[in-house]
Design a protein around this motif. Structure first.
Motif, PDB file in Angstrom:
ATOM      1  N   TYR A  24       0.824  -1.206   0.000  1.00 63.90           N
ATOM      2  CA  TYR A  24       0.000   0.000   0.000  1.00 63.90           C
ATOM      3  C   TYR A  24       0.859   1.257   0.000  1.00 63.90           C
ATOM      4  O   TYR A  24       0.581   2.213  -0.745  1.00 63.90           O
ATOM      5  CB  TYR A  24      -0.932   0.021   1.209  1.00 63.90           C
ATOM      6  N   SER A  27       2.189   1.879  -3.443  1.00 63.74           N
ATOM      7  CA  SER A  27       1.171   2.381  -4.375  1.00 63.74           C
ATOM      8  C   SER A  27       0.847   3.838  -4.097  1.00 63.74           C
ATOM      9  O   SER A  27       0.532   4.603  -5.020  1.00 63.74           O
ATOM     10  CB  SER A  27      -0.096   1.528  -4.270  1.00 63.74           C
ATOM     11  N   ASN A  30       2.701   6.338  -6.051  1.00 63.58           N
ATOM     12  CA  ASN A  30       2.488   6.203  -7.495  1.00 63.58           C
ATOM     13  C   ASN A  30       3.388   5.159  -8.137  1.00 63.58           C
ATOM     14  O   ASN A  30       3.726   5.260  -9.321  1.00 63.58           O
ATOM     15  CB  ASN A  30       2.662   7.556  -8.204  1.00 63.58           C
ATOM     16  N   ARG A  32       3.384   1.586  -9.459  1.00 61.62           N
ATOM     17  CA  ARG A  32       2.396   0.581  -9.870  1.00 61.62           C
ATOM     18  C   ARG A  32       2.770  -0.761  -9.248  1.00 61.62           C
ATOM     19  O   ARG A  32       3.798  -1.353  -9.594  1.00 61.62           O
ATOM     20  CB  ARG A  32       2.341   0.484 -11.386  1.00 61.62           C
ATOM     21  N   GLU A  75      -7.775  -5.609 -10.198  1.00 62.76           N
ATOM     22  CA  GLU A  75      -7.111  -4.342 -10.484  1.00 62.76           C
ATOM     23  C   GLU A  75      -7.602  -3.227  -9.560  1.00 62.76           C
ATOM     24  O   GLU A  75      -8.786  -3.136  -9.239  1.00 62.76           O
ATOM     25  CB  GLU A  75      -7.324  -3.947 -11.940  1.00 62.76           C
ATOM     26  N   ASP A  76      -6.655  -2.388  -9.184  1.00 60.49           N
ATOM     27  CA  ASP A  76      -6.942  -1.162  -8.433  1.00 60.49           C
ATOM     28  C   ASP A  76      -7.815  -1.401  -7.201  1.00 60.49           C
ATOM     29  O   ASP A  76      -8.838  -0.740  -7.004  1.00 60.49           O
ATOM     30  CB  ASP A  76      -7.594  -0.116  -9.348  1.00 60.49           C
ATOM     31  N   TYR A  78      -6.744  -0.561  -4.505  1.00 59.82           N
ATOM     32  CA  TYR A  78      -6.515   0.847  -4.198  1.00 59.82           C
ATOM     33  C   TYR A  78      -5.818   1.430  -5.420  1.00 59.82           C
ATOM     34  O   TYR A  78      -5.294   0.678  -6.247  1.00 59.82           O
ATOM     35  CB  TYR A  78      -5.634   1.009  -2.943  1.00 59.82           C
ATOM     36  N   PRO A  79      -5.818   2.747  -5.593  1.00 58.30           N
ATOM     37  CA  PRO A  79      -5.121   3.323  -6.748  1.00 58.30           C
ATOM     38  C   PRO A  79      -3.676   2.821  -6.826  1.00 58.30           C
ATOM     39  O   PRO A  79      -2.941   2.846  -5.837  1.00 58.30           O
ATOM     40  CB  PRO A  79      -5.189   4.829  -6.476  1.00 58.30           C
ATOM     41  N   ASN A  80      -3.291   2.314  -7.992  1.00 60.10           N
ATOM     42  CA  ASN A  80      -1.951   1.795  -8.253  1.00 60.10           C
ATOM     43  C   ASN A  80      -1.643   0.483  -7.547  1.00 60.10           C
ATOM     44  O   ASN A  80      -0.494   0.043  -7.555  1.00 60.10           O
ATOM     45  CB  ASN A  80      -0.865   2.819  -7.892  1.00 60.10           C
ATOM     46  N   ASP A  82      -2.715  -3.478  -7.464  1.00 59.55           N
ATOM     47  CA  ASP A  82      -3.425  -4.657  -7.925  1.00 59.55           C
ATOM     48  C   ASP A  82      -3.151  -5.810  -6.958  1.00 59.55           C
ATOM     49  O   ASP A  82      -2.181  -5.786  -6.194  1.00 59.55           O
ATOM     50  CB  ASP A  82      -2.968  -5.056  -9.331  1.00 59.55           C
ATOM     51  N   THR A 117       3.892  -3.072 -14.522  1.00 61.48           N
ATOM     52  CA  THR A 117       4.057  -3.196 -13.079  1.00 61.48           C
ATOM     53  C   THR A 117       5.480  -2.835 -12.686  1.00 61.48           C
ATOM     54  O   THR A 117       6.432  -3.337 -13.282  1.00 61.48           O
ATOM     55  CB  THR A 117       3.742  -4.636 -12.617  1.00 61.48           C
TER      56      THR A 117
END
Length: 249
Positions: A24, A27, A30, A32, A75-76, A78-80, A82, A117
């Motif tokens: 986390y 991500s 930013n 990936r 996918e996502d 959370y943002p960025n 997987d 990734t």
């Protein structure tokens, strides 16, 4: 694409909590990130987003080439970030790998993701097995939570001997103290001699705390659940070391 693993031959040492929080935190910067829960018990699903949100798929279809790894990815979450959740069939991973001598199956499976990734985080089951060998072989760094007890230290030494015997590269092992209870004399004594006992440990000591256990109840990384807690502070220190290990300039 960088690959890191969170692994210990001893269960119940805070491995999954560390893996989820590192994924986390990556991500959030930013990066990936893909978190793959290789442990058939599936604890990362509880910690990351709640058990009912992410359900795994059978391993056989992936290893037999009947289904691409992309179909296993949520996918996502959370943002960025997987996520590949565990499935009960993951308990057969070692049996499947025994028939694929000569190449690293995990590395082959992850290869198609390298363009999209930047970081793969592997949450590994507490076994010394063929799967362990492949993880140790392919990972850039392996982070090993060690509870400040003699039993946990013995497991750490067993891992070092295993890695040495298999010629997998001891330098990639990165131990850190986990589930620390500074009220206990033994914990304080062991924490006072990190270099002698662990070699070159990460400068982080994640405390034993009920708020970490609440991650499973709430289905949230600690950075969202309790960012000002002492445990969250230590996880951020651990992430700083991870980032430096992988992208030092």
């Amino acid at each position: 694409m960088r690959i890191i693993a969170f692994y210990s031959p001893k269960g119940g040492v805070g491995k999954t909590a560390a893996a989820v929080n590192m994924a986390y935190l990556a991500s959030r910067e930013n990066i990936r990130t893909l978190l793959w829960d290789l442990d058939p018990q599936g604890a990362a699903s509880f910690y990351l987003a709640g058990a009912e949100v992410v359900k795994g798929r059978k391993l056989s279809k992936l290893l037999e080439g009947k289904s691409p790894i992309a179909r296993f990815i949520h996918e996502d979450v959370y943002p960025n970030l997987d996520f590949i959740p565990a499935h009960s069939s993951f308990r057969n991973f070692d049996i499947k790998l025994e028939h694929d001598e000569g190449h690293n199956v995990l590395k082959d499976l992850l290869a198609p993701l390298s363009e999209d990734t930047s970081l793969v985080v592997l949450d590994c089951p507490p076994t010394l097995s063929r799967l362990t060998e492949q993880v140790l072989e392919m990972a850039d760094k392996v982070y090993v939570p060690v509870v400040p007890t003699w039993l946990s230290l013995n497991s750490w030494n067993q891992l070092r001997e295993f890695v040495k015997d298999k010629k997998l590269g001891n330098k990639k092992l990165r131990p850190f103290f986990s589930m620390v209870d500074r009220r206990k004399n033994l914990h304080r004594e062991i924490l006072a001699q990190p270099a002698e006992l662990l070699g070159a440990p990460v400068n982080a000591a994640v405390p034993y705390a009920s708020v970490v256990e609440r991650m499973g109840e709430e289905g949230q990384p600690l950075e969202l659940l309790a960012p000002n807690s002492p445990a969250a502070v230590e996880f951020r220190k651990l992430w700083v070391s991870v980032r430096k290990d992988l992208w030092a300039r």
